[in-house]
Design an enzyme around this catalytic site. Structure first.
Site, PDB file in Angstrom:
ATOM      1  N   CYS A 117      13.873   5.718 -25.965  1.00  0.00           N
ATOM      2  CA  CYS A 117      13.377   5.912 -24.875  1.00  0.00           C
ATOM      3  C   CYS A 117      11.853   5.340 -24.746  1.00  0.00           C
ATOM      4  CB  CYS A 117      13.331   7.454 -24.399  1.00  0.00           C
ATOM      5  SG  CYS A 117      12.895   7.966 -22.878  1.00  0.00           S
ATOM      6  N   CYS A 118      11.160   5.862 -26.074  1.00  0.00           N
ATOM      7  CA  CYS A 118       9.631   5.157 -25.988  1.00  0.00           C
ATOM      8  C   CYS A 118       9.659   3.923 -26.009  1.00  0.00           C
ATOM      9  CB  CYS A 118       9.063   5.960 -27.363  1.00  0.00           C
ATOM     10  SG  CYS A 118       8.221   7.525 -27.023  1.00  0.00           S
ATOM     11  N   CYS A 200       4.426  12.413 -21.706  1.00  0.00           N
ATOM     12  CA  CYS A 200       5.346  12.581 -20.702  1.00  0.00           C
ATOM     13  C   CYS A 200       5.962  13.986 -20.737  1.00  0.00           C
ATOM     14  CB  CYS A 200       6.503  11.631 -21.178  1.00  0.00           C
ATOM     15  SG  CYS A 200       6.378  10.108 -21.210  1.00  0.00           S
ATOM     16  N   CYS A 203       8.527  15.424 -23.062  1.00  0.00           N
ATOM     17  CA  CYS A 203       8.030  15.510 -24.474  1.00  0.00           C
ATOM     18  C   CYS A 203       6.695  15.813 -24.846  1.00  0.00           C
ATOM     19  CB  CYS A 203       8.072  14.067 -25.082  1.00  0.00           C
ATOM     20  SG  CYS A 203       9.732  13.397 -24.789  1.00  0.00           S
ATOM     21  N   CYS A 225       4.513   7.497 -30.542  1.00  0.00           N
ATOM     22  CA  CYS A 225       5.382   6.960 -29.768  1.00  0.00           C
ATOM     23  C   CYS A 225       5.878   5.343 -29.883  1.00  0.00           C
ATOM     24  CB  CYS A 225       4.726   6.694 -28.151  1.00  0.00           C
ATOM     25  SG  CYS A 225       3.177   5.939 -28.129  1.00  0.00           S
TER      26      CYS A 225
END
Ligand code: SF4
Length: 233
Positions: A117-118, A200, A203, A225
């Site tokens: 995702c990162c 985010c 997170c 990240c």
């Protein structure tokens, strides 16, 4: 990323390693238009650097990694900063909308594969955001985390093929706070609600220990990240 000749480094030999204003000025003067400032609009350090940079060059390039998952307070702060400094902050975004990411990788990728995702929402957009630059400025500091304790003021960032300038590497948090107070800088309101490191929504939690970054990726065994060190995938 296509390999290109390494740009010349600025000569910082006469600048003290904790003289952040002088480091910012020297970096901007050396790289000209080919330097950009990355600001998360989460922590105080980015606001300090933005202020220092704009004082030296009003039209400095600034970008934010807009993952589409930032807090509403963070988006509001970006708007406030654009008004205060009369600048336009570039939004570096993923090629995938959140819906497209969910379709392609499944729902809540951040909870299952946060590194992927990162990579999709931070690392790849970052690579595109800096591809026309020779250097980027970032607010990371040695005292933020053990993973950042070896941060140098200037280093060549092999990941992105450009120089990485960290003017606050040797600043303690108290010095950042003093600058913020002295110049009445706009801050992310979440910092006054107990958050100490803001990314985010999915997170970011309030810290779970004395480690200011302990509220990031809680329970996922992840601390960065991938912008400052590449996680194992
Ligand atoms: S911080 Fe979380 S939501 Fe944001 S890009 Fe990384 S894994 Fe995804």
């Amino acid at each position: 990323m296509t390999a290109r000749p390494r740009p010349a480094a600025p000569d910082l030999s006469s600048v003290a390693s904790d003289d952040a204003p002088a480091i910012v000025r020297a970096a901007l003067d050396h790289f000209g238009r080919r330097i950009t400032l990355s600001c998360s609009f989460g922590g105080a350090g980015g606001m300090v650097l933005l202020d220092l940079a704009v004082r030296h060059r009003a039209e400095v390039d600034v970008f934010v990694l807009d993952t589409d998952f930032l807090f509403p307070d963070t988006y509001k702060l970006i708007d406030r900063v654009e008004s205060r400094y009369n600048i336009r902050v570039r939004r570096a975004k993923s090629h995938l909308t959140p819906d497209e990411q969910a379709l392609q990788f499944g729902e809540a990728l951040w909870s299952r594969e946060p590194n992927r995702c990162c990579d999709l929402r931070k690392v790849q957009p970052m690579a595109r955001a800096v591809e026309n630059f020779d250097a980027w400025i970032t607010a990371i500091r040695r005292d933020q985390a053990s993973t950042r304790s070896g941060t140098d003021v200037l280093s060549f960032d092999e990941s992105f093929g450009i120089w990485k300038v960290c003017p606050l590497a040797y600043w303690p948090e108290s010095r950042v706070e003093a600058y913020v107070a002295e110049h009445d800088l706009p801050m992310n309101p979440l910092l006054f609600e107990g958050y100490t490191s803001i990314g985010c929504t999915h997170c970011t939690r309030k810290p779970t220990s004395d480690d200011p970054r302990s509220g990031r990726w809680v329970g996922l065994g992840k601390t960065e990240c991938g912008l400052h060190m590449r996680p194992k995938t």
